[in-house]
Design a protein around this motif. Structure first.
Motif, PDB file in Angstrom:
ATOM      1  N   PRO A  58       0.998  -1.172  -0.047  1.00 30.79           N
ATOM      2  CA  PRO A  58      -0.017  -0.073  -0.021  1.00 30.79           C
ATOM      3  C   PRO A  58       0.917   1.114   0.083  1.00 30.79           C
ATOM      4  O   PRO A  58       2.136   1.294   0.337  1.00 30.79           O
ATOM      5  CB  PRO A  58      -0.821  -0.194   1.301  1.00 30.79           C
ATOM      6  N   ASN A  59       0.340   2.282  -0.709  1.00 30.87           N
ATOM      7  CA  ASN A  59       0.888   3.604  -0.658  1.00 30.87           C
ATOM      8  C   ASN A  59       0.370   4.498   0.845  1.00 30.87           C
ATOM      9  O   ASN A  59      -0.562   4.576   0.787  1.00 30.87           O
ATOM     10  CB  ASN A  59       0.451   4.526  -1.546  1.00 30.87           C
TER      11      ASN A  59
ATOM     12  N   ILE B 240       5.117  -5.824 -12.007  1.00 32.03           N
ATOM     13  CA  ILE B 240       4.500  -4.706 -11.238  1.00 32.03           C
ATOM     14  C   ILE B 240       3.513  -3.624 -12.068  1.00 32.03           C
ATOM     15  O   ILE B 240       3.656  -3.598 -12.999  1.00 32.03           O
ATOM     16  CB  ILE B 240       5.693  -3.908 -10.556  1.00 32.03           C
ATOM     17  N   TRP B 241       2.553  -3.697 -11.139  1.00 38.14           N
ATOM     18  CA  TRP B 241       1.313  -2.485 -11.463  1.00 38.14           C
ATOM     19  C   TRP B 241       1.522  -1.610 -10.473  1.00 38.14           C
ATOM     20  O   TRP B 241       1.345  -1.920  -9.255  1.00 38.14           O
ATOM     21  CB  TRP B 241       0.095  -3.321 -11.966  1.00 38.14           C
ATOM     22  N   ASP B 242       1.139  -0.222 -10.821  1.00 42.10           N
ATOM     23  CA  ASP B 242       0.581   0.784  -9.960  1.00 42.10           C
ATOM     24  C   ASP B 242      -1.103   0.707  -9.965  1.00 42.10           C
ATOM     25  O   ASP B 242      -1.723   0.706 -10.830  1.00 42.10           O
ATOM     26  CB  ASP B 242       0.940   2.146 -10.423  1.00 42.10           C
ATOM     27  N   LEU B 243      -1.529   0.481  -8.821  1.00 46.30           N
ATOM     28  CA  LEU B 243      -3.199   0.380  -8.671  1.00 46.30           C
ATOM     29  C   LEU B 243      -3.699   1.782  -8.378  1.00 46.30           C
ATOM     30  O   LEU B 243      -2.912   2.526  -7.344  1.00 46.30           O
ATOM     31  CB  LEU B 243      -3.394  -0.562  -7.367  1.00 46.30           C
TER      32      LEU B 243
ATOM     33  N   GLY C 146      -1.177   1.921  -4.570  1.00 49.98           N
ATOM     34  CA  GLY C 146      -0.061   1.118  -3.920  1.00 49.98           C
ATOM     35  C   GLY C 146       0.529   0.341  -5.110  1.00 49.98           C
ATOM     36  O   GLY C 146       0.101   0.610  -6.401  1.00 49.98           O
ATOM     37  N   GLN C 147       1.197  -0.773  -4.873  1.00 47.78           N
ATOM     38  CA  GLN C 147       1.788  -1.418  -5.829  1.00 47.78           C
ATOM     39  C   GLN C 147       1.431  -3.113  -6.020  1.00 47.78           C
ATOM     40  O   GLN C 147       1.619  -3.522  -4.767  1.00 47.78           O
ATOM     41  CB  GLN C 147       3.260  -1.294  -6.077  1.00 47.78           C
ATOM     42  N   VAL C 148       1.111  -3.627  -6.932  1.00 44.36           N
ATOM     43  CA  VAL C 148       0.948  -4.805  -7.017  1.00 44.36           C
ATOM     44  C   VAL C 148       2.181  -5.765  -7.530  1.00 44.36           C
ATOM     45  O   VAL C 148       2.639  -5.304  -8.554  1.00 44.36           O
ATOM     46  CB  VAL C 148      -0.193  -5.378  -8.059  1.00 44.36           C
ATOM     47  N   LEU C 149       2.767  -6.643  -6.950  1.00 40.32           N
ATOM     48  CA  LEU C 149       3.919  -7.036  -7.214  1.00 40.32           C
ATOM     49  C   LEU C 149       3.745  -8.681  -7.440  1.00 40.32           C
ATOM     50  O   LEU C 149       3.461  -9.496  -6.672  1.00 40.32           O
ATOM     51  CB  LEU C 149       5.128  -7.026  -6.511  1.00 40.32           C
ATOM     52  N   ILE C 150       3.663  -9.513  -8.658  1.00 38.70           N
ATOM     53  CA  ILE C 150       3.503 -10.773  -8.919  1.00 38.70           C
ATOM     54  C   ILE C 150       4.960 -11.471  -8.976  1.00 38.70           C
ATOM     55  O   ILE C 150       5.739 -10.964 -10.132  1.00 38.70           O
ATOM     56  CB  ILE C 150       2.709 -11.066 -10.206  1.00 38.70           C
TER      57      ILE C 150
END
Length: 330
Positions: free
Chosen positions: A71-72, A245-248, A276-280
């Motif tokens: 989360p940001n 990685i994606w910025d949500l 925040g960011q999604v990291l797969i």
């Protein structure tokens, strides 16, 4: 699934505010059973029973993997959502194609990403697509679309002639090139949610995911050189070297914006909040939540404190229809 586990699953859905049977949402529209039949192409009892035997489902071609959500911390300056105060939250992800064909070609343009972010006490699920344009504003349009597209060219022409939202969707898809990877696709939650602000206001918004490495599309020449099944191996190989990685973001509506119709796009100029960011990275692929990901559903209205669903009929029909489909696959 045995009867005990099925009952437990349904009870869980009820406890989270989801109704398994047709609700008032469907009173003047289509039932969840009718919607699933339209998606599956099972308009009668014979085809329905045949579908159950092969565990027919939408997004049949897909795979599960895992990662984390970061989360940001600056989000708390605007929104009052305690869920995002955690430092790192586990993710179960499923990447897929649309449709009921488990052998569909990856050369098409459609890409889908579903996520389960399971925090200490609450969860947040996402069901997203790489098209910001949706094809139906209500359940009758949704039913017609799913029914007619299975009739081939004649059915598609009927939609073009009779449902402007379907025509707009077809026109957009014609312009959407296939991405080189699930990791290089943007994803959109086409439905709106209501977010609690620190000042007590309710802010309508929509989710969007932006790939940190950018959108990378394939030319026709590049596409012709690829096999029909390149997306899964490409992503799983990629995340062994570095995470995808994606910025949500939450795109916020302004007064006058339509929040209950997913076919209406908001201007690109609307304010966006970085969530925040999604990291797969596949780090939890050996855990049961990931290994059994295909057996459950992604519930888009399973929401933490501070987020509520809008009155969008498409959004509120999703989970009952997903549960109907889930039950048929057991």
């Amino acid at each position: 699934m045995d009867s005990y586990r099925l009952v437990s699953f349904i009870n869980t859905c009820l406890l989270t505010g989801v109704t398994v049977l047709s609700s008032s949402v469907f009173a003047a529209d289509r039932s969840s059973a009718e919607l699933v039949d339209a998606v599956n192409g099972t308009p009668d009892s014979a085809s329905r029973e045949a579908g159950k035997k092969v565990k027919l489902r939408n997004h049949a071609k897909g795979f599960c993997t895992s990662g984390s959500f970061i989360p940001n911390p600056k989000l708390h300056n605007t929104l009052a959502i305690p869920f995002f105060k955690q430092a790192e939250i586990p993710i179960t992800a499923r990447f897929s194609l649309g449709g009921t064909n488990p052998h569909a070609s990856d050369r098409g343009a459609g890409r889908f990403m579903s996520l389960k972010i399971d925090g200490d006490k609450e969860s947040l699920n996402f069901v997203t697509t790489n098209s910001p344009v949706f094809f139906a504003s209500n359940l009758e349009e949704f039913f017609n679309f799913q029914t007619k597209v299975k009739q081939g060219a004649e059915g598609k022409q009927w939609l073009v002639d009779n449902q402007p939202n379907a025509k707009a969707f077809f026109d957009y898809i014609k312009t959407l090139p296939p991405s080189a990877s699930f990791a290089n696709s943007r994803y959109f939650g086409v439905n709106s949610f209501l977010f609690s602000a620190n000042n007590g206001d309710i802010k309508p918004g929509r989710w969007s995911f932006e790939p940190v490495d950018g959108v990378v599309n394939l030319s026709q020449n590049q596409l012709d050189k690829l096999p029909n099944n390149f997306l899964k191996d490409e992503l799983l190989t990629l995340i062994q070297q570095k995470p995808a990685i994606w910025d949500l973001y939450i795109q916020l509506a302004e007064p006058g914006d339509e929040i209950n119709d997913p076919t209406v796009l908001w201007p690109e100029t609307r304010q966006r909040l970085l969530v925040g960011q999604v990291l797969i990275d596949g780090s939890r692929d050996s855990e049961s939540a990931t290994m059994q990901c295909d057996r459950g559903i992604f519930n888009p209205v399973l929401l933490p404190e501070g987020i509520k669903p809008s009155a969008d009929p498409i959004l509120n029909a999703r989970t009952p229809a997903y549960i109907e489909s889930f039950i048929r696959r057991q």
